[in-house]
Scaffold this motif. Structure first.
Motif, PDB file in Angstrom:
ATOM      1  N   ALA A  50       5.546 -36.004  -7.478  1.00  0.00           N
ATOM      2  CA  ALA A  50       6.534 -35.238  -6.544  1.00  0.00           C
ATOM      3  C   ALA A  50       7.270 -36.541  -5.807  1.00  0.00           C
ATOM      4  N   SER A  85      12.892 -33.113  -4.495  1.00  0.00           N
ATOM      5  CA  SER A  85      12.104 -33.259  -5.674  1.00  0.00           C
ATOM      6  C   SER A  85      11.238 -31.928  -5.802  1.00  0.00           C
ATOM      7  N   CYS A  86      11.251 -31.484  -7.023  1.00  0.00           N
ATOM      8  CA  CYS A  86      10.223 -30.265  -7.347  1.00  0.00           C
ATOM      9  C   CYS A  86       9.803 -30.797  -8.717  1.00  0.00           C
ATOM     10  N   VAL A  87       8.365 -30.825  -8.808  1.00  0.00           N
ATOM     11  CA  VAL A  87       7.669 -31.211 -10.112  1.00  0.00           C
ATOM     12  C   VAL A  87       7.001 -30.145 -10.360  1.00  0.00           C
ATOM     13  N   GLU A 110       3.878 -26.118  -8.465  1.00  0.00           N
ATOM     14  CA  GLU A 110       4.892 -26.592  -8.239  1.00  0.00           C
ATOM     15  C   GLU A 110       4.718 -27.351  -6.913  1.00  0.00           C
ATOM     16  N   CYS A 111       5.385 -28.465  -6.762  1.00  0.00           N
ATOM     17  CA  CYS A 111       5.223 -29.412  -5.906  1.00  0.00           C
ATOM     18  C   CYS A 111       6.493 -30.074  -5.098  1.00  0.00           C
ATOM     19  N   TYR A 162      11.158 -30.741 -14.350  1.00  0.00           N
ATOM     20  CA  TYR A 162      11.584 -31.021 -13.104  1.00  0.00           C
ATOM     21  C   TYR A 162      12.820 -30.847 -12.388  1.00  0.00           C
TER      22      TYR A 162
END
Length: 599
Positions: free
Chosen positions: A527, A404-406, A389-390, A418
């Motif tokens: 991200a 944001s979280c991708v 996760e990023c 996402y």
């Protein structure tokens, strides 16, 4: 093991739906049957041929059934249950975006526009199209040939002179009465015929009008009709044209590669290839082409417009499907499983597309796996590291902060997982506080059992952001998750990134051509894209709502006059300085000020 004998004794030989449920009270499979007793009994014979079916049967704790009046009714109920429950052993096709359409509005001077979503009465919709590019190309073509307006109603209602579209011969300027309502309706009629695939009728009508104009010595008008006919001939020559005997048809083929399936849908309208779209099902391990294609038809067309003819590359039972589709469409729908002639040509094209899509997907997946392995080795990660996760933060001088979280998992970016977080209640521009808020909100839920635990978390930032992440993970009770900070490096150039670890004071760098760095950059850039897209949308919405209120000299009455004159904020923003100055109470100086503030 589920004891099926006493249950099967009470099963009726009627049409209906059955639900397989496991020990955790989860529905793992939903199916339909013309005869419930025969269909459910088939799961409990010795030596089931499919390992997938054997695995599913071994997990059954109980079975529930619902009797329906017909197999067609069972099909509808099965579709609704699958869509709501998403069972583990059902082949699932998910396409969250509705198909795009072309719409001709029901106005006095109809507008030609792109449409996606709910369809309203009074407008004519043409489609669906396989993608937005096909719609926009068609709109550009229609503008060139039929010169219909595409502007918003607020702009159309307040024009005092023709716009650029008129100057480049893409519109006949009905906004300033350069064309009569009768002639414009004729252009709309021809555009409608063209969109329905009746090009020859359009050609015949244009030819008649050209001859009439020439006989009356109206040579400029005749030349206009001649040019339109030439444009249409060019369009007709662009593609292979087939004759299905109907205007619309969908051709569907299924291909399999190393246990993975792809369904390719080719859309044909008026004998022309509009484009295709490939679908990759979930939960299809161990399935066959017949069940995969049947699942696609049930899940796809019970929520979409249905063409009069569907051509399949696999033989399946079609009686119930044809009955349900015909009832839904209000006309007869045919499903052809034995194609010949031109249908076979289209089907071969769809099969080739499906095979190519599978090969490309397999190649991409292999490349991503190689990159992931290279990243594991470079960062000395566990061989089981799979889910990454990023996080990234985006704002403009502290305004409309969005985190944001991708997610990267199973060798690919998982778009459906996402998440965006609107950040409020912090000092504007405090990236540390924004990162703390986003991380806390996400991992507090995961620590509580909601969601999947990542193997690795990338933080887009240096030591400061990484330190915040370490504190958050300790606070929520997940101190063992590996955290890595990604600093942009000198001049923020790709390839100069530095990676920071919690237990190390100095950062490490990977070579510019390192495969692991390429994967890291892909995840980090995704991200960033996801964060900045959300930030711009939030910022634009906030600015649009407050833009007029923040302009000195524009009080409540002037705002009301502006909004009434131009039909809303979009209309005010699209207005020129001269048009703004025509509103009562708006001077030239104030109009200039309003224009500059909104732009």
């Amino acid at each position: 093991m589920f004891d099926a004998k006493p249950f099967l004794k009470t099963m009726p030989g009627l049409p209906g739906v059955y639900r397989m449920i496991n020990a955790q009270d989860e529905v793992i499979y939903v199916g339909k049957a013309k005869d419930l007793k025969k269909r459910v009994s088939s799961y409990f014979i010795k030596n089931l041929p499919s390992p997938r079916t054997r695995m599913m049967v071994s997990q059954i704790a109980r079975i529930e059934t619902t009797v329906t009046r017909s197999e067609a009714e069972a099909l509808l109920l099965e579709h609704n249950l699958i869509r709501g429950l998403m069972p583990r052993y059902n082949v699932l096709f998910r396409d969250d975006k509705s198909y795009p359409y072309i719409v001709l509005t029901g106005d006095t001077f109809p507008r030609l526009a792109f449409h996606r979503g709910t369809q309203r009465k009074g407008h004519d919709y043409f489609g669906p199209f396989p993608n937005a590019v096909a719609v926009r190309e068609s709109i550009q073509l229609l503008q060139k040939v039929f010169r219909l307006r595409t502007c918003e109603d607020t702009v159309f209602a307040n024009r005092s002179r023709p716009c650029l579209q008129y100057q480049i011969a893409r519109c006949t300027a009905p906004c300033v009465d350069y064309i009569s309502a009768e002639n414009y309706r004729s252009d709309v009629h021809h555009a409608s015929l063209f969109l329905r695939g009746q090009e020859q009728q359009v050609m015949d009508e244009l030819s008649d009008k050209m001859m009439q104009a020439a006989e009356q010595q109206q040579y400029e008008t005749a030349a206009l009709f001649r040019d339109r006919m030439q444009s249409l001939r060019q369009v007709q020559a662009r593609q292979f044209v087939s004759d299905f005997g109907v205007n619309d048809a969908h051709v569907i083929a299924c291909a399999e590669l190393q246990g993975q399936f792809c369904v390719n849908l080719v859309m044909v309208r008026g004998g022309r290839h509009l484009g295709d779209k490939s679908f990759f099902p979930k939960n299809a391990d161990g399935a066959d082409m017949e069940s995969t294609l049947e699942a696609f038809l049930e899940q796809h067309y019970l929520a979409q417009a249905i063409p009069p003819l569907i051509v399949l590359g696999v033989v399946i039972e079609t009686e119930a499907l044809e009955e349900v589709f015909s009832t839904q469409a209000g006309r007869r729908i045919r499903i052809n499983c034995k194609s010949i002639g031109d249908k076979r040509v289209w089907l071969k094209m769809a099969e080739t597309n499906a095979e190519l899509a599978l090969q490309q997907r397999a190649s991409q997946h292999g490349s991503q796996q190689q990159r992931l392995q290279a990243l594991r080795e470079a960062l000395e990660l566990s061989a089981t590291t799979e889910r990454i996760e990023c996080f990234d933060i985006s704002h403009t001088m502290g305004e409309a902060t969005v985190a944001s979280c991708v997610v990267f998992d199973k060798g690919a970016m998982q778009n459906s997982e996402y998440r965006r977080y609107n950040i409020t209640g912090i000092t504007p521009g405090d990236d540390y506080a924004a990162m703390r808020d986003a991380l806390t909100r996400r991992y507090k839920k995961i620590a509580g059992g909601e969601g999947k635990l990542p193997d690795l978390v990338f933080i887009d930032g240096g030591k400061g952001q990484l330190g915040v992440a370490v504190e958050v993970m300790r606070e929520v009770g997940l101190p063992d998750i590996l955290l890595v900070g990604i600093a942009k490096g000198e001049e923020r150039k790709p390839g100069l990134e530095q990676l920071f670890f919690p237990e190390r004071s100095d950062g490490i760098s990977l070579k510019k051509d390192h495969p692991g760095l390429h994967l890291l950059q892909q995840i980090r850039d995704e991200a960033h894209r996801f964060a900045i897209t959300g930030h711009r949308a939030r910022r634009g919405k906030a600015r649009l709502q407050s833009s007029l209120e923040e302009i000195d000299g524009v009080g409540a009455k002037r705002r009301q006059r502006l909004l009434l004159r131009f039909g809303g904020l979009d209309g005010v923003r699209n207005a020129s300085v001269d048009e703004l100055a025509q509103v009562e109470g708006i001077s030239s100086a104030l109009a200039e000020k309003i224009y500059q503030q909104l732009h």
